[in-house]
Motif scaffolding. Sequence first.
Motif, mmCIF file in Angstrom:
data_model
loop_
_atom_site.group_PDB
_atom_site.id
_atom_site.type_symbol
_atom_site.label_atom_id
_atom_site.label_comp_id
_atom_site.label_asym_id
_atom_site.label_seq_id
_atom_site.Cartn_x
_atom_site.Cartn_y
_atom_site.Cartn_z
ATOM 1 N N SER A 35 0.853 -1.275 -0.012
ATOM 2 C CA SER A 35 -0.082 0.163 -0.023
ATOM 3 C C SER A 35 0.850 1.336 0.161
ATOM 4 O O SER A 35 0.469 2.382 -0.748
ATOM 5 C CB SER A 35 -0.983 0.034 1.344
ATOM 6 N N THR A 36 1.973 1.108 0.569
ATOM 7 C CA THR A 36 2.978 2.399 0.743
ATOM 8 C C THR A 36 3.600 2.375 -0.534
ATOM 9 O O THR A 36 3.805 3.690 -1.016
ATOM 10 C CB THR A 36 4.108 2.238 1.988
ATOM 11 N N ARG A 37 4.007 1.415 -1.338
ATOM 12 C CA ARG A 37 4.548 1.535 -2.533
ATOM 13 C C ARG A 37 3.671 1.822 -3.442
ATOM 14 O O ARG A 37 4.003 2.741 -4.502
ATOM 15 C CB ARG A 37 5.183 0.173 -2.968
ATOM 16 N N THR A 40 4.192 5.630 -3.180
ATOM 17 C CA THR A 40 5.271 6.348 -3.744
ATOM 18 C C THR A 40 5.628 6.116 -5.194
ATOM 19 O O THR A 40 6.374 6.842 -5.754
ATOM 20 C CB THR A 40 6.377 5.832 -2.697
ATOM 21 N N ILE A 105 -4.974 2.870 3.374
ATOM 22 C CA ILE A 105 -3.899 3.681 2.871
ATOM 23 C C ILE A 105 -3.846 3.455 1.287
ATOM 24 O O ILE A 105 -3.565 4.312 0.549
ATOM 25 C CB ILE A 105 -2.522 3.080 3.461
ATOM 26 N N ALA A 109 -4.183 6.327 -1.589
ATOM 27 C CA ALA A 109 -3.158 6.228 -2.755
ATOM 28 C C ALA A 109 -3.760 6.494 -3.948
ATOM 29 O O ALA A 109 -3.184 7.283 -5.055
ATOM 30 C CB ALA A 109 -2.093 5.053 -2.647
ATOM 31 N N TYR A 121 8.078 11.851 -1.243
ATOM 32 C CA TYR A 121 7.614 10.617 0.165
ATOM 33 C C TYR A 121 8.833 10.480 0.672
ATOM 34 O O TYR A 121 9.163 9.471 -0.018
ATOM 35 C CB TYR A 121 6.555 9.820 -0.608
ATOM 36 N N THR A 124 7.288 9.184 4.849
ATOM 37 C CA THR A 124 6.163 8.139 4.921
ATOM 38 C C THR A 124 6.354 6.915 4.692
ATOM 39 O O THR A 124 6.150 6.038 5.505
ATOM 40 C CB THR A 124 4.923 8.607 3.951
ATOM 41 N N PRO A 125 7.470 6.480 3.680
ATOM 42 C CA PRO A 125 7.789 5.306 3.358
ATOM 43 C C PRO A 125 8.783 4.683 4.718
ATOM 44 O O PRO A 125 8.719 3.486 5.243
ATOM 45 C CB PRO A 125 8.821 5.136 2.365
ATOM 46 N N ALA A 128 6.225 3.790 7.319
ATOM 47 C CA ALA A 128 5.640 2.528 6.977
ATOM 48 C C ALA A 128 6.701 1.356 7.307
ATOM 49 O O ALA A 128 6.143 0.041 7.790
ATOM 50 C CB ALA A 128 5.278 2.434 5.556
ATOM 51 N N ILE A 191 -3.140 8.944 5.827
ATOM 52 C CA ILE A 191 -2.078 7.940 5.612
ATOM 53 C C ILE A 191 -1.202 7.668 6.827
ATOM 54 O O ILE A 191 -0.829 6.557 7.217
ATOM 55 C CB ILE A 191 -1.388 7.993 4.412
ATOM 56 N N LEU A 195 -0.661 4.410 9.561
ATOM 57 C CA LEU A 195 0.596 4.067 9.850
ATOM 58 C C LEU A 195 0.749 3.831 11.204
ATOM 59 O O LEU A 195 1.303 2.837 11.870
ATOM 60 C CB LEU A 195 1.524 4.489 9.042
#
Length: 227
Positions: A35-37, A40, A105, A109, A121, A124-125, A128, A191, A195
């Motif tokens: 979800s984070t990828r 980004t 998330i 996104a 970003y 944020t990563p 995560a 988001i 997290l």
Amino acid sequence: MAATHTDKAFEQDLRNLREKLLAMGAKVETLIAQSTRALTDRDSALAEQVVGADREVNRLEVDIDDLCRRILALRQPAASDLRLITTALKIVTDLERIGDLAVNIAERAMDLNQVPPLAPYIDTPKLAELAQQQVKKALDAFVSGDAAKAEDVLKGDDLLDALFLKIFNELLAYMMEDSRNIRRATALMFIAKHLERIGDHALNVAEMVIYMVRGKDVRHPRSRDLE
């Protein structure tokens, strides 16, 4: 934790329970990363995969609940085995909520991917990754029955909270700088909050592991201080 039982069927049930919890944990860890990828990399197709994969998390939750109820009904466990099963019933709820937060998330996104990015970003990563590590460490502590590992998760929560606050303040500055940033900054705040909540659920798991191993409830220490 993995004591040997004279009843081989009972021991197999407990082994299956641990394996199913690990599988569910691995699944939600993957969903956090994906979800984070999706954010980004601006990959909405990956975000849609995360949304669809939540069904597997829900299925595992039902399977684990059913297995725990069956063990309680047929095996009538006592002492440490009973704590293991009651802990598993609580952990599975936290893991399911983590899956839901990963979906949230991914949905944010998809919305953000339709507009230009507000800023690179970077943090944020990192947030995560910290949340994902907390989940993994808490589950490792459960499998190994290691209260010391669980205590490490409790200590690591402060770092995650500090990074969340840093992100929140940076996004607030973007909103004050230009009202056109408000929509995107608000979505990114959600988001970051999701997290941070994942980290809280990992904390819950770690606290239950300590209870399982030591028989000591370490939740809500300030409330207990008032007693």
